[in-house]
Design a protein around this motif. Structure first.
Motif, short mmCIF file in Angstrom:
data_model
loop_
_atom_site.label_atom_id
_atom_site.label_comp_id
_atom_site.label_asym_id
_atom_site.label_seq_id
_atom_site.Cartn_x
_atom_site.Cartn_y
_atom_site.Cartn_z
N VAL A 1 47.14 92.72 46.87
CA VAL A 1 48.02 91.32 47.05
C VAL A 1 47.46 90.42 48.22
O VAL A 1 47.63 89.09 47.61
CB VAL A 1 49.71 91.95 47.75
N LEU A 2 47.18 90.91 48.73
CA LEU A 2 46.90 89.41 50.21
C LEU A 2 45.80 89.15 49.43
O LEU A 2 45.08 87.97 49.67
CB LEU A 2 46.24 90.00 51.57
N PHE A 3 44.60 89.51 49.26
CA PHE A 3 43.43 89.45 48.61
C PHE A 3 43.39 88.52 46.98
O PHE A 3 43.02 87.57 47.16
CB PHE A 3 42.93 90.11 47.93
N THR A 4 44.79 88.26 47.01
CA THR A 4 45.15 87.92 45.09
C THR A 4 46.03 86.41 45.64
O THR A 4 45.76 85.84 44.42
CB THR A 4 45.28 88.91 44.25
N MET A 5 47.27 86.91 46.19
CA MET A 5 47.84 86.34 46.70
C MET A 5 47.33 84.16 46.73
O MET A 5 47.67 83.08 46.01
CB MET A 5 48.63 86.00 47.86
N GLY A 6 46.32 84.15 46.82
CA GLY A 6 45.91 82.75 46.79
C GLY A 6 44.81 82.36 45.56
O GLY A 6 44.33 80.71 45.47
N THR A 7 45.47 82.92 44.71
CA THR A 7 44.02 82.94 43.88
C THR A 7 44.30 81.42 42.88
O THR A 7 43.15 80.93 43.04
CB THR A 7 44.11 84.02 42.42
N ALA B 1 40.23 88.10 35.97
CA ALA B 1 38.94 89.10 35.42
C ALA B 1 38.27 89.50 36.75
O ALA B 1 37.39 89.92 36.89
CB ALA B 1 38.65 88.64 33.69
N ALA B 2 37.78 87.93 37.58
CA ALA B 2 37.34 88.12 38.56
C ALA B 2 37.23 88.74 39.45
O ALA B 2 36.98 90.03 40.40
CB ALA B 2 36.34 86.59 39.25
N LYS B 3 38.91 88.87 40.10
CA LYS B 3 40.16 89.18 41.20
C LYS B 3 39.17 90.81 40.38
O LYS B 3 39.09 91.66 41.63
CB LYS B 3 40.99 88.72 41.15
N LEU B 4 39.45 91.23 39.35
CA LEU B 4 39.88 92.95 39.03
C LEU B 4 38.32 93.94 38.70
O LEU B 4 38.23 94.55 39.70
CB LEU B 4 39.67 92.58 37.38
N PHE C 1 46.57 99.39 39.32
CA PHE C 1 46.24 97.94 40.27
C PHE C 1 46.00 97.20 39.11
O PHE C 1 46.17 95.43 39.64
CB PHE C 1 44.66 98.11 40.64
N VAL C 2 45.79 97.17 38.05
CA VAL C 2 45.57 95.80 36.85
C VAL C 2 46.99 95.72 36.74
O VAL C 2 47.02 94.13 37.20
CB VAL C 2 45.24 96.19 35.34
N LEU C 3 48.06 95.77 37.02
CA LEU C 3 49.72 95.26 36.89
C LEU C 3 49.77 94.54 38.21
O LEU C 3 50.60 93.74 37.79
CB LEU C 3 50.86 97.08 36.60
N VAL C 4 49.26 95.37 39.06
CA VAL C 4 49.46 94.94 40.38
C VAL C 4 49.14 93.81 40.98
O VAL C 4 49.20 92.55 41.31
CB VAL C 4 48.97 95.53 41.67
N VAL C 5 47.78 93.25 40.57
CA VAL C 5 46.95 92.20 40.40
C VAL C 5 47.26 90.99 39.57
O VAL C 5 47.39 89.50 39.80
CB VAL C 5 45.43 92.66 39.83
N THR C 6 47.68 91.63 38.30
CA THR C 6 47.98 90.70 37.33
C THR C 6 49.77 90.18 37.95
O THR C 6 50.19 89.30 37.69
CB THR C 6 49.10 90.74 35.99
N ILE C 7 50.79 90.79 38.58
CA ILE C 7 52.04 90.23 39.39
C ILE C 7 51.73 89.68 40.14
O ILE C 7 52.55 88.05 40.26
CB ILE C 7 52.74 91.60 39.58
N THR C 8 51.05 89.53 41.05
CA THR C 8 50.29 89.04 41.57
C THR C 8 49.52 87.45 41.46
O THR C 8 50.45 85.92 41.33
CB THR C 8 49.34 89.14 43.07
N ILE C 9 48.63 87.73 40.32
CA ILE C 9 48.64 86.57 39.93
C ILE C 9 50.07 85.32 39.33
O ILE C 9 50.41 84.26 39.39
CB ILE C 9 47.71 86.62 38.65
#
Lengths: 300, 257
Positions: free
Chosen positions: B84-90, B119-122, B163-171
């Protein structure tokens, strides 16, 4: 080329741009002039597609409704922000590719425009190291990279020092030859210097528009500035009563008289001064400038 | 074409800002920390002292599967936090700084913009997480006993879906809000609520995304893929794609200024 019809933009029911309509002709350089908060940036953002108008339509000539206008537009925001970790050249190639250029073509054009805007030396430096003027020029280069039919520049020179301003204005003068330019500014002299046409904006409305010459002609009023040895206030009511004087007001050292017929009023004034022996220290015939027009509109 | 351009630019950015270094390191540490400390606990206790004289410290028997589930446990807690920390600013970060103004005045589809960044974050996260789990597997084989490679690959595959779901929710929240802080808050609250819902209704929600790691444990024990794992995997991936789609639709309507 561009037709804007009855465009209104409201933020929380607050109209920032109120029912504006105008047309932009191809190949012109148009200045959108207005004080801060007049709605210039909002207008440009709507034209560039970043904002959607609350009502009204924006049509690009020769394009189907709903097609992506962004292919034909280059836009420089007021405070362009780049990926600081990229070099100037990398950034230009990146946005060039985003505008459907091939990598080879984008690279070629990136070099060309870096040279054109005069930052070729810094092409391999990180953008975070660029000065304000260099960023502004990189911003212009990125607006041009996909050879758009029109570029829109939001306050391109306002944040620059005098040297940077002069350079960017000269650059715009050159660019006029190859593309249509719409730029916003709150500085009249910049508008006068490079633009062919003026759109004067105030409180979200376009209050005046036309070519520079038209506007100069239309708003040309004759004025006489007078000054007397003693206090000007005493003479103001007397001057006001003379024939042919529209309005009279005090402006610093002078009494300014706006008049209709120069010949007649000058005669009457000089006679009056001679017969009543007013202690005249200054008598000047002048013409109202665009600045007066600007002030008049803004102070309304 | 544009999609690849943005994807490649993101990759270059992750190289320049060393994401490709620190994200794998964090995941390796998370994955090996628990199995290693557990294994060496008797030695650590002995060296550190502090045990009363004559105290007998009985260590429970830990199987290889238990050790691997410890790694997944760390991932489910701290791994999610790191993601979440890594993705929140995307998206939010680019909107806040204003770079987005320069990107989206070019003819870029909003779907392309968001999905390529997604996709890049993933890519970074899944590669790092996999490296971490493989490292953990290596130590587990040395210290606790054999675990077959195929099983581990299957476990990594199914756990990646979470993790895909976590990234997607954050994005998704990153498209909604301009401030990365707000993105962090809403994402964490959402994930915690999902956890709570699963805790309460776990007997009825065997296909719920949160049930993935439980099913993975079952798979490792029985050495066959249970149907519920397929089911939970499917719900997770489908809901991720739907959330991504909604994110694009919302973003398109949104004013970017």
């Amino acid at each position: 080329m561009f037709t804007v019809q009855h465009v209104t933009k409201k933020f929380n029911d607050n109209p920032v741009v109120n029912d504006i309509s105008f047309r932009l002709e191809s190949g012109r350089c148009v200045a959108l002039l207005g004080a801060n908060g007049a709605g210039k940036t909002t207008t440009l953002r709507m034209l560039s597609g970043l904002l959607k108008p609350t009502s009204g339509s924006i049509a690009f000539e020769g394009m189907k409704l709903g097609a992506d206008m962004r292919n034909h537009i280059g836009y420089l925001p007021q405070h362009p922000v780049f990926h600081g970790w990229m070099t100037g050249k990398e950034f230009l190639i990146y946005v060039g590719q985003l505008a459907h250029l091939t990598k080879v073509k984008a690279t070629e054009l990136a070099d060309y425009y870096l040279e054109r805007v005069g930052i070729l030396d810094a092409k391999d430096q990180r953008i975070s190291k660029y000065s304000g003027g260099m960023k502004q020029r990189l911003g212009i280069a990125q607006a041009l990279i996909h050879s758009p039919n029109m570029i829109m520049l939001d306050e391109p020179v306002s944040s620059l020092d005098p040297i940077g301003r002069r350079e960017v204005l000269t650059l715009m003068e050159e660019l006029k030859e190859q593309t249509t330019i719409l730029f916003s500014t709150h500085i009249l002299s910049d508008a006068e210097e490079v633009s062919d046409d003026l759109l004067l904006m105030h409180k979200g409305e376009i209050v005046e528009s036309g070519t520079l010459n038209e506007l100069r002609h239309k708003h040309q009023t004759s004025k006489i500035n007078l000054s007397f040895h003693e206090s000007n206030e005493n003479y103001l009511p007397m001057v006001e009563q003379l024939p042919g004087i529209k309005t009279c007001y005090l402006d610093r050292e002078d009494i300014v008289c706006v008049i209709e017929d120069m010949e007649q009023t000058r005669q009457a004034l000089l006679e009056k001064i001679a017969t009543d022996q007013w202690p005249l220290t200054r008598f000047e015939v002048s013409r109202a400038s665009l600045e007066d027009l600007f002030m008049k509109v803004v102070n309304k | 074409m544009q999609w690849r351009t943005i994807f490649r630019k993101e990759m270059l950015e992750y190289c320049r800002n060393f994401s490709w270094v620190w994200v794998p390191i964090v995941f390796i540490i998370l994955a090996i920390m628990d199995p290693l400390t557990t294994y060496y606990m008797p030695i650590i206790l002995e060296k550190a002292g502090g045990m009363p004289e004559g105290a007998v410290f009985e260590m429970p028997d830990i199987t290889a599967v238990d050790a691997f589930m410890m790694s997944l446990g760390e991932y489910s807690m701290f791994g999610v936090l790191v993601i979440v920390l890594f993705t929140m600013g995307t998206i939010a970060g680019e909107r806040k700084s204003g770079v987005v103004e320069l990107i989206l005045v070019k003819p870029v589809h909003y779907g392309t913009y968001i999905s390529s960044k997604w996709a890049a974050k993933l890519t970074v996260i899944l590669v790092s997480a996999s490296i971490g789990l493989l490292t953990s597997w290596y130590y587990i084989n040395l210290l606790f006993g054999e675990l077959s490679f195929t099983l581990i690959i299957q476990a990594i595959f199914f756990y990646s879906l979470w993790f895909v779901l976590v990234v997607t929710i954050t994005i998704f929240f990153s498209c909604l809000f301009k401030s990365p802080g707000a993105v962090f808050g809403t994402s964490i609250v959402t994930l915690l609520s999902m956890f709570a819902i699963y805790r309460v209704f776990s007997h009825k929600l065997s296909w719920f995304p949160n049930s993935l790691s439980g099913h993975i444990g079952e798979m490792l024990q029985t050495e066959t893929i249970p149907n519920t794992l397929w089911g939970a995997g499917l719900t997770t991936i489908v809901s991720s794609l739907i959330i991504l789609l909604i994110a694009v639709l919302i973003f398109r309507k949104k004013e970017l200024a």
